[in-house]
Scaffold this motif. Structure first.
Motif, mmCIF file in Angstrom:
data_model
loop_
_atom_site.group_PDB
_atom_site.id
_atom_site.type_symbol
_atom_site.label_atom_id
_atom_site.label_comp_id
_atom_site.label_asym_id
_atom_site.label_seq_id
_atom_site.Cartn_x
_atom_site.Cartn_y
_atom_site.Cartn_z
ATOM 1 N N GLY A 289 0.768 -1.233 0.000
ATOM 2 C CA GLY A 289 0.000 0.000 0.000
ATOM 3 C C GLY A 289 0.801 1.287 0.000
ATOM 4 O O GLY A 289 0.571 2.167 -0.851
ATOM 5 N N PRO A 290 1.747 1.482 0.941
ATOM 6 C CA PRO A 290 2.490 2.752 0.959
ATOM 7 C C PRO A 290 3.252 3.029 -0.332
ATOM 8 O O PRO A 290 3.339 4.192 -0.758
ATOM 9 C CB PRO A 290 3.451 2.558 2.145
ATOM 10 N N TYR A 291 3.805 2.002 -0.949
ATOM 11 C CA TYR A 291 4.537 2.188 -2.200
ATOM 12 C C TYR A 291 3.575 2.567 -3.318
ATOM 13 O O TYR A 291 3.831 3.505 -4.090
ATOM 14 C CB TYR A 291 5.279 0.903 -2.538
ATOM 15 N N ALA A 292 2.459 1.859 -3.398
ATOM 16 C CA ALA A 292 1.485 2.135 -4.456
ATOM 17 C C ALA A 292 0.941 3.552 -4.346
ATOM 18 O O ALA A 292 0.802 4.262 -5.356
ATOM 19 C CB ALA A 292 0.341 1.122 -4.375
ATOM 20 N N ARG A 293 0.652 4.000 -3.135
ATOM 21 C CA ARG A 293 0.094 5.346 -2.967
ATOM 22 C C ARG A 293 1.121 6.432 -3.294
ATOM 23 O O ARG A 293 0.769 7.466 -3.869
ATOM 24 C CB ARG A 293 -0.440 5.497 -1.537
ATOM 25 N N ALA A 294 2.370 6.197 -2.928
ATOM 26 C CA ALA A 294 3.419 7.166 -3.276
ATOM 27 C C ALA A 294 3.559 7.290 -4.788
ATOM 28 O O ALA A 294 3.795 8.383 -5.320
ATOM 29 C CB ALA A 294 4.747 6.743 -2.657
ATOM 30 N N MET A 295 3.378 6.175 -5.491
ATOM 31 C CA MET A 295 3.587 6.175 -6.933
ATOM 32 C C MET A 295 2.519 6.961 -7.695
ATOM 33 O O MET A 295 2.778 7.446 -8.798
ATOM 34 C CB MET A 295 3.617 4.732 -7.466
ATOM 35 N N ILE A 296 1.346 7.123 -7.121
ATOM 36 C CA ILE A 296 0.282 7.844 -7.824
ATOM 37 C C ILE A 296 0.701 9.288 -8.081
ATOM 38 O O ILE A 296 0.619 9.796 -9.204
ATOM 39 C CB ILE A 296 -1.030 7.784 -7.016
ATOM 40 N N ARG A 297 1.201 9.964 -7.034
ATOM 41 C CA ARG A 297 1.641 11.345 -7.226
ATOM 42 C C ARG A 297 2.895 11.398 -8.084
ATOM 43 O O ARG A 297 3.041 12.281 -8.939
ATOM 44 C CB ARG A 297 1.907 11.998 -5.878
ATOM 45 N N ILE A 298 3.814 10.471 -7.866
ATOM 46 C CA ILE A 298 5.063 10.467 -8.630
ATOM 47 C C ILE A 298 4.772 10.331 -10.120
ATOM 48 O O ILE A 298 5.379 11.019 -10.950
ATOM 49 C CB ILE A 298 5.991 9.345 -8.135
ATOM 50 N N CYS A 299 3.842 9.465 -10.484
ATOM 51 C CA CYS A 299 3.517 9.260 -11.905
ATOM 52 C C CYS A 299 2.945 10.530 -12.534
ATOM 53 O O CYS A 299 3.248 10.844 -13.690
ATOM 54 C CB CYS A 299 2.525 8.106 -12.057
ATOM 55 N N LYS A 300 2.139 11.265 -11.789
ATOM 56 C CA LYS A 300 1.577 12.508 -12.329
ATOM 57 C C LYS A 300 2.696 13.488 -12.654
ATOM 58 O O LYS A 300 2.678 14.159 -13.694
ATOM 59 C CB LYS A 300 0.598 13.122 -11.331
ATOM 60 N N GLU A 301 3.683 13.569 -11.766
ATOM 61 C CA GLU A 301 4.774 14.510 -11.994
ATOM 62 C C GLU A 301 5.729 14.009 -13.076
ATOM 63 O O GLU A 301 6.261 14.802 -13.861
ATOM 64 C CB GLU A 301 5.507 14.755 -10.671
ATOM 65 N N GLU A 302 5.938 12.696 -13.147
ATOM 66 C CA GLU A 302 6.815 12.151 -14.184
ATOM 67 C C GLU A 302 6.231 12.367 -15.576
ATOM 68 O O GLU A 302 6.964 12.534 -16.549
ATOM 69 C CB GLU A 302 7.063 10.657 -13.952
ATOM 70 N N SER A 303 4.913 12.364 -15.689
ATOM 71 C CA SER A 303 4.308 12.596 -17.006
ATOM 72 C C SER A 303 4.610 14.021 -17.480
ATOM 73 O O SER A 303 4.834 14.252 -18.673
ATOM 74 C CB SER A 303 2.800 12.351 -16.954
ATOM 75 N N PHE A 304 4.643 14.965 -16.553
ATOM 76 C CA PHE A 304 5.057 16.335 -16.897
ATOM 77 C C PHE A 304 6.520 16.345 -17.346
ATOM 78 O O PHE A 304 6.881 16.998 -18.321
ATOM 79 C CB PHE A 304 4.856 17.249 -15.683
#
Length: 331
Positions: A160-175
């Motif tokens: 869970g903690p890894y998956a939730r961290a990745m949601i925000r990270i993916c949004k910023e990586e797409s930028f």
């Protein structure tokens, strides 16, 4: 972005787990339940996550170096502002990920010491030099594009903690990926010298980016367990193929040529096929013999040493605040 740790041999002790607990854990993973920090988990699962999440965090922090070098050399104020924002994002990603790793019972100091001693790894891609401004475009377009292929799947990781961290990270990586592609597009549409600069960056980063996904499935150390436990959702080869299929048309739109004479589209499969990857280079870089391995760690160690007084001041301040609160709590 950085799942190469899943392909490293687990050197931890072999633990005979409780069969009943293990069966329940396997059933939860199969049912796509999220495993939380206080839930029971096998030691091999915990060790795999610590190795994977810490390598990911180290990669974000080390990855600030090649781009940070260009903040003062960006060609315009706009480019400088965007690059500052991107480097700041990478630092934030590292902090999210270190926090996620700490929920598994390891301290941030232990993770940092493992990196500085050379025991822990970071992504092989950051051991290549960035020689021109076009490399900022290639890093965003190719490196962050490869990262997104890995990280979107990690948003559904079983922990869970890894998956939730990745949601925000993916949004910023797409930028970050769009920013890099826009740099390449500007150069490709510019002067002859600018287009040649963009082509040179593609030539140097294409093969290392394909290696980012890790070795072929046939020689991957931990893919079976990692995929069964839903830490990893797709195999190395599957993710690499998705990246190739998405990226080759983008490069053609730029008017650039990929440094692979064997690259071709197969109508029968609907996929782009590349020539053979030089895995000896990948092994050499992982072993610490890449173009920038020593430089990256030297800079990281220097930064750690120069920041020691800040960390000490923060600890002293926190201790004083805690001491002041004790009498108030007693009242």
């Amino acid at each position: 972005m950085y799942a190469q740790a899943l392909d490293q041999k687990d050197k931890g002790p072999v633990v005979v787990e409780d069969a009943e607990k293990m069966a329940r854990f396997e059933a939860r993973c199969a049912a796509d339940d999220k495993i939380e920090p206080k839930d029971w988990m096998p030691q091999a699962y915990r060790r795999t996550l610590i190795r994977q999440i810490s390598q990911h965090a180290h990669s974000e922090i080390i990855g600030m170096q090649p781009e940070g070098n260009y903040i003062t050399r960006a060609p315009s104020l706009k480019r400088k502002a965007v690059l500052i924002s991107k480097v700041q994002d990478e630092g934030g990603h590292g902090l999210y990920l270190y926090s996620a790793a700490e929920t598994l019972g390891v301290t941030r100091e232990e993770l940092t010491d493992a990196l500085l001693s050379g025991k822990a790894k970071y992504s092989s891609i950051f051991n290549y030099p960035t020689l021109t401004w076009a490399d900022m475009g290639a890093v965003g377009w190719l490196v962050d594009g490869a990262a997104i292929m890995n990280q979107i799947a990690l948003c559904r990781c079983s922990y869970g903690p890894y998956a939730r961290a990745m949601i925000r990270i993916c949004k910023e990586e797409s930028f970050h990926q769009r920013q890099g592609y826009e740099i390449m597009l500007t150069l490709a549409r510019g002067s002859t010298a600018q287009k040649e600069m963009a082509q040179d960056a593609l030539n140097r980063f294409w093969w290392p980016c394909l290696m980012m996904f890790g070795p072929p499935d046939a020689v991957s150390e931990h893919s079976d367990a990692s995929m069964r436990w839903k830490i990893k959702r797709f195999s190395n080869d599957d993710l690499r193929q998705k990246f190739i299929d998405a990226t080759v048309p983008q490069g053609h739109f730029l008017g650039l040529t990929f440094p692979d004479p064997e690259l071709k589209f197969k109508e029968a499969t609907g996929h782009w096929e590349t020539g053979p990857i030089d895995w000896s280079e990948f092994s050499q870089v992982l072993a610490g013999e890449g173009p920038c391995n020593r430089q990256r760690l030297r800079v990281r160690r220097q930064t750690e040493a120069e920041g020691a007084w800040v960390r000490e001041a923060a600890r002293v301040h926190a201790a004083k605040r805690a001491k002041r609160k004790l009498p108030a709590a007693a009242e």
